[in-house]
Design a protein around this motif. Sequence first.
Motif, PDB file in Angstrom:
ATOM      1  N   LYS A 260      19.939  -7.869  -4.325  1.00  0.00           N
ATOM      2  CA  LYS A 260      21.246  -7.214  -4.489  1.00  0.00           C
ATOM      3  C   LYS A 260      22.166  -7.997  -5.413  1.00  0.00           C
ATOM      4  N   GLN A 261      22.023  -9.314  -5.433  1.00  0.00           N
ATOM      5  CA  GLN A 261      22.881 -10.154  -6.266  1.00  0.00           C
ATOM      6  C   GLN A 261      22.666  -9.888  -7.754  1.00  0.00           C
ATOM      7  N   TYR A 262      21.476  -9.416  -8.123  1.00  0.00           N
ATOM      8  CA  TYR A 262      21.125  -9.208  -9.522  1.00  0.00           C
ATOM      9  C   TYR A 262      21.226  -7.741  -9.944  1.00  0.00           C
ATOM     10  N   LEU A 263      21.625  -6.896  -9.038  1.00  0.00           N
ATOM     11  CA  LEU A 263      21.723  -5.466  -9.308  1.00  0.00           C
ATOM     12  C   LEU A 263      23.178  -5.049  -9.442  1.00  0.00           C
ATOM     13  N   PRO A 264      23.433  -3.954 -10.159  1.00  0.00           N
ATOM     14  CA  PRO A 264      24.818  -3.469 -10.225  1.00  0.00           C
ATOM     15  C   PRO A 264      25.306  -3.037  -8.848  1.00  0.00           C
ATOM     16  N   LYS A 265      26.601  -3.026  -8.674  1.00  0.00           N
ATOM     17  CA  LYS A 265      27.180  -2.654  -7.376  1.00  0.00           C
ATOM     18  C   LYS A 265      27.002  -1.175  -7.071  1.00  0.00           C
ATOM     19  N   SER A 266      26.974  -0.350  -8.089  1.00  0.00           N
ATOM     20  CA  SER A 266      26.796   1.089  -7.891  1.00  0.00           C
ATOM     21  C   SER A 266      26.105   1.667  -9.121  1.00  0.00           C
ATOM     22  N   GLY A 267      25.771   2.922  -9.054  1.00  0.00           N
ATOM     23  CA  GLY A 267      25.089   3.579 -10.163  1.00  0.00           C
ATOM     24  C   GLY A 267      23.679   3.972  -9.782  1.00  0.00           C
ATOM     25  N   GLU A 268      22.850   4.142 -10.808  1.00  0.00           N
ATOM     26  CA  GLU A 268      21.474   4.595 -10.598  1.00  0.00           C
ATOM     27  C   GLU A 268      20.514   3.637 -11.278  1.00  0.00           C
ATOM     28  N   ILE A 269      19.476   3.247 -10.569  1.00  0.00           N
ATOM     29  CA  ILE A 269      18.418   2.412 -11.142  1.00  0.00           C
ATOM     30  C   ILE A 269      17.077   3.046 -10.797  1.00  0.00           C
ATOM     31  N   GLY A 270      16.058   2.639 -11.510  1.00  0.00           N
ATOM     32  CA  GLY A 270      14.715   3.141 -11.236  1.00  0.00           C
ATOM     33  C   GLY A 270      14.102   2.431 -10.033  1.00  0.00           C
ATOM     34  N   TYR A 271      13.160   3.105  -9.407  1.00  0.00           N
ATOM     35  CA  TYR A 271      12.445   2.530  -8.260  1.00  0.00           C
ATOM     36  C   TYR A 271      10.970   2.877  -8.399  1.00  0.00           C
ATOM     37  N   GLN A 272      10.126   1.857  -8.327  1.00  0.00           N
ATOM     38  CA  GLN A 272       8.678   2.068  -8.337  1.00  0.00           C
ATOM     39  C   GLN A 272       8.051   1.179  -7.291  1.00  0.00           C
ATOM     40  N   THR A 273       6.954   1.652  -6.744  1.00  0.00           N
ATOM     41  CA  THR A 273       6.209   0.874  -5.768  1.00  0.00           C
ATOM     42  C   THR A 273       4.780   0.710  -6.275  1.00  0.00           C
ATOM     43  N   ASP A 274       3.973  -0.086  -5.589  1.00  0.00           N
ATOM     44  CA  ASP A 274       2.614  -0.336  -6.057  1.00  0.00           C
ATOM     45  C   ASP A 274       1.677   0.835  -5.803  1.00  0.00           C
ATOM     46  N   HIS A 275       2.123   1.841  -5.101  1.00  0.00           N
ATOM     47  CA  HIS A 275       1.355   3.073  -4.911  1.00  0.00           C
ATOM     48  C   HIS A 275       2.131   4.213  -5.550  1.00  0.00           C
TER      49      HIS A 275
END
Length: 139
Positions: free
Chosen positions: A59-74
């Motif tokens: 969380k410390q390295y991410l923006p406080k709000s907005g949209e980011i991508g999410y991927q998992t290993d599956h």
Amino acid sequence: MRNKFLTFLLILLSLGNIFSFTKMGANSVLWDLSLKNPFPPKISSSPISILEKRFEKAKQYLPKSGEIGYQTDHELDWFPGQEEQVYRYYLAQYSLVPLILNTKKKNGLIILDYFQKKELPDNYRLIKKFSNGIFIVKK
């Protein structure tokens, strides 16, 4: 008559608890603990609290709000049989609120949530790697 009986039963139970407590004596471990810390800390090992801890440092390295991508290993499929991956996605989304995790976003800032893979794909630029399988990358 019923109310009198219930009142009598309640008094009897209360007296029983008082007498059993006084038998323990002031030197008992329970008595000492209750005086030192009447409100012991809650220990939680629920899936939600465990996953929240996984994302705490990220969380410390991410923006406080907005949209980011999410991927998992599956591959994240929204079909029957993929309940575990969907469950992990929703727990990650819960842990990172107010950020919005977009599984379709393929460029910009992306969080990789890997449980089995521990290496970064070639086409990503690493921002931060955490020891728990979380990567923050940019594409």
